[in-house]
Design an enzyme around this catalytic site. Sequence first.
Site, PDB file in Angstrom:
ATOM      1  N   GLU A 181      34.839  39.343  39.994  1.00 17.61           N
ATOM      2  CA  GLU A 181      34.635  38.370  41.566  1.00 17.61           C
ATOM      3  C   GLU A 181      34.004  37.054  40.905  1.00 17.61           C
ATOM      4  O   GLU A 181      33.736  36.933  42.011  1.00 17.61           O
ATOM      5  CB  GLU A 181      34.271  39.424  42.565  1.00 17.61           C
ATOM      6  CG  GLU A 181      35.801  40.573  42.902  1.00 17.61           C
ATOM      7  CD  GLU A 181      36.852  39.776  43.038  1.00 17.61           C
ATOM      8  OE1 GLU A 181      36.962  38.803  43.338  1.00 17.61           O
ATOM      9  OE2 GLU A 181      38.070  40.720  43.007  1.00 17.61           O
ATOM     10  N   ASP A 233      43.844  34.459  38.358  1.00 20.96           N
ATOM     11  CA  ASP A 233      44.607  36.073  38.806  1.00 20.96           C
ATOM     12  C   ASP A 233      45.137  35.718  38.350  1.00 20.96           C
ATOM     13  O   ASP A 233      46.434  34.731  38.707  1.00 20.96           O
ATOM     14  CB  ASP A 233      44.195  36.460  40.217  1.00 20.96           C
ATOM     15  CG  ASP A 233      43.170  36.776  41.000  1.00 20.96           C
ATOM     16  OD1 ASP A 233      42.445  36.994  39.846  1.00 20.96           O
ATOM     17  OD2 ASP A 233      43.113  37.029  41.951  1.00 20.96           O
TER      18      ASP A 233
END
Length: 686
Positions: free
Chosen positions: A125, A216
């Site tokens: 993250e 991602d």
Amino acid sequence: MTKSIYFSLGIHNHQPVGNFDFVIERAYEMSYKPLINFFFKHPDFPINVHFSGFLLLWLEKNHPEYFEKLKIMAERGQIEFVSGGFYEPILPIIPDKDKVQQIKKLNKYIYDKFGQTPKGMWLAERVWEPHLVKYIAEAGIEYVVVDDAHFFSVGLKEEDLFGYYLMEEQGYKLAVFPISMKLRYLIPFADPEETITYLDKFASEDKSKIALLFDDGEKFGLWPDTYRTVYEEGWLETFVSKIKENFLLVTPVNLYTYMQRVKPKGRIYLPTASYREMMEWVLFPEAQKELEELVEKLKTENLWDKFSPYVKGGFWRNFLAKYDESNHMQKKMLYVWKKVQDSPNEEVKEKAMEEVFQGQANDAYWHGIFGGLYLPHLRTAIYEHLIKAENYLENSEIRFNIFDFDCDGNDEIIVESPFFNLYLSPNHGGSVLEWDFKTKAFNLTNVLTRRKEAYHSKLSYVTSEAQGKSIHERWTAKEEGLENILFYDNHRRVSFTEKIFESEPVLEDLWKDSSRLEVDSFYENYDYEINKDENKIRVLFSGVFRGFELCKSYILYKDKSFVDVVYEIKNVSETPISLNFGWEINLNFLAPNHPDYYFLIGDQKYPLSSFGIEKVNNWKIFSGIGIELECVLDVEASLYRYPIETVSLSEEGFERVYQGSALIHFYKVDLPVGSTWRTTIRFWVK
């Protein structure tokens, strides 16, 4: 001279520990497989890839043919494998020793399977704190990638970010590359020509600049609408063709290859940060609203471009303050970690630490537009692995521990038997914060509180259509009428809380907001005493309220798979007292509408998602996970039960999530002066 710029594409592929096989399989078919298949056919286009360890293990087991393709791409130098924490932990919130060990574990796996020694790492993250330099460097890593927002916040401009810098902590060095937010929103959503135009804008004649997109992998096929656009409509084919057509302008490159060719731009010290959206999500709802107003004001006044670098939002660790349940899991992880570290048996310690590592997986500890904390199966997986770690240790005795477990300034009591763990809070009315059935490594009371979220205000204008947008910009709903189940709790959803009602309650009112019906609810500090012998342990909580004394005892046994809870109410006033008394337990067995998961009340079966009012002396829960819970009451009660459901955001929009079932046991208690009312409830778990 001809202008040029390097371009590096990084793909981050990850699945949470505990995610369902069918969910991972869908991600594989829609994203991981077609993306690698595409680049396999373009051996002259280098890419960086990061797979979390949990996903690699799953791929190795379920799709060995995919593994073979990755090996070929690694051997021909097309793929640069990027490391990270094996089970994708948020590094700042795990012990320092584990920071290094988790990274080394993935380093070793990549070397063993693909023959590469990773030089870079993906930061889960992109949660950055300055002290991480030391531990990442100790793990043998030479560079990390973080968001360009980190760099903007220290005053750098966009033109300064087409290269890499060196960070330092106590003499340890670590290179850092900025991930372009501009490219994150262009790829794969905008016409590929826009990316070429953007790269051309910052190209230079000295061939030293690099633009990085590292994001991602799921956005290439799994995110809503992207499979159609990226593959069926040919976005990716067009994108790579455009890069190749402009080979004099754009040179695709792996990150470590670039580092070997080009020197760092200088030294830098980055503040704590993550990507911009994360720093919004971590704020409390009112603060999020204020931040939105500030951003809108700056944009309206054409000041956003100038001042946005200094509009930061919050700090990731504050998720542990925003959500008690997140903090509880993290503190349990630290508690279990300490117990494992204290084990004198190295073989046991190694096995237990593998479970702890899995219990550090980040996904269940936070919430944004991804389900995260709101997904019960992810929280369940965290507890499962942490309880399994405990089960490796000596568990034949009953014991208790008193300390400030959750770091809120008040002591908690942890009671452990061979069958159960009970986490008790004297400061929260002697309630149960956690009840583990150790035989199945399952937390029975893993329930999430219904809270206000900033995005709930968007429910009034959701739509079923949001094509062509990043998931950060979509407001859709998976079903209509979600606003009709949007209720908030005024206390954390713990168990064995007591309530005095003005009159016999109405089920619908309990479901919406039980606090409106309560004359008293006992969430303050209770006195307590603990009695222990070799066969059992008893924790007694007591307090005096409005002329009566309330006592509550929990009794755990060394060799019994049940827990006794005893209530006593004594009239200590000088007049008779009549009470509408209730106690509540909140349980989560995960599958609200599955036929193998149900309440058995009398001879009737009810789904876990059902509402009901019944007179009971006992009730049972059966579950498809092999756990049966039976509650036996020696005094008949009116049982009020309802599902605890939240409305939260996921990648696919607003959704209803079953968080558990509330069961309130109601009694009319008449107490002459000096008399005592008593009831014993036995919970069998098997």
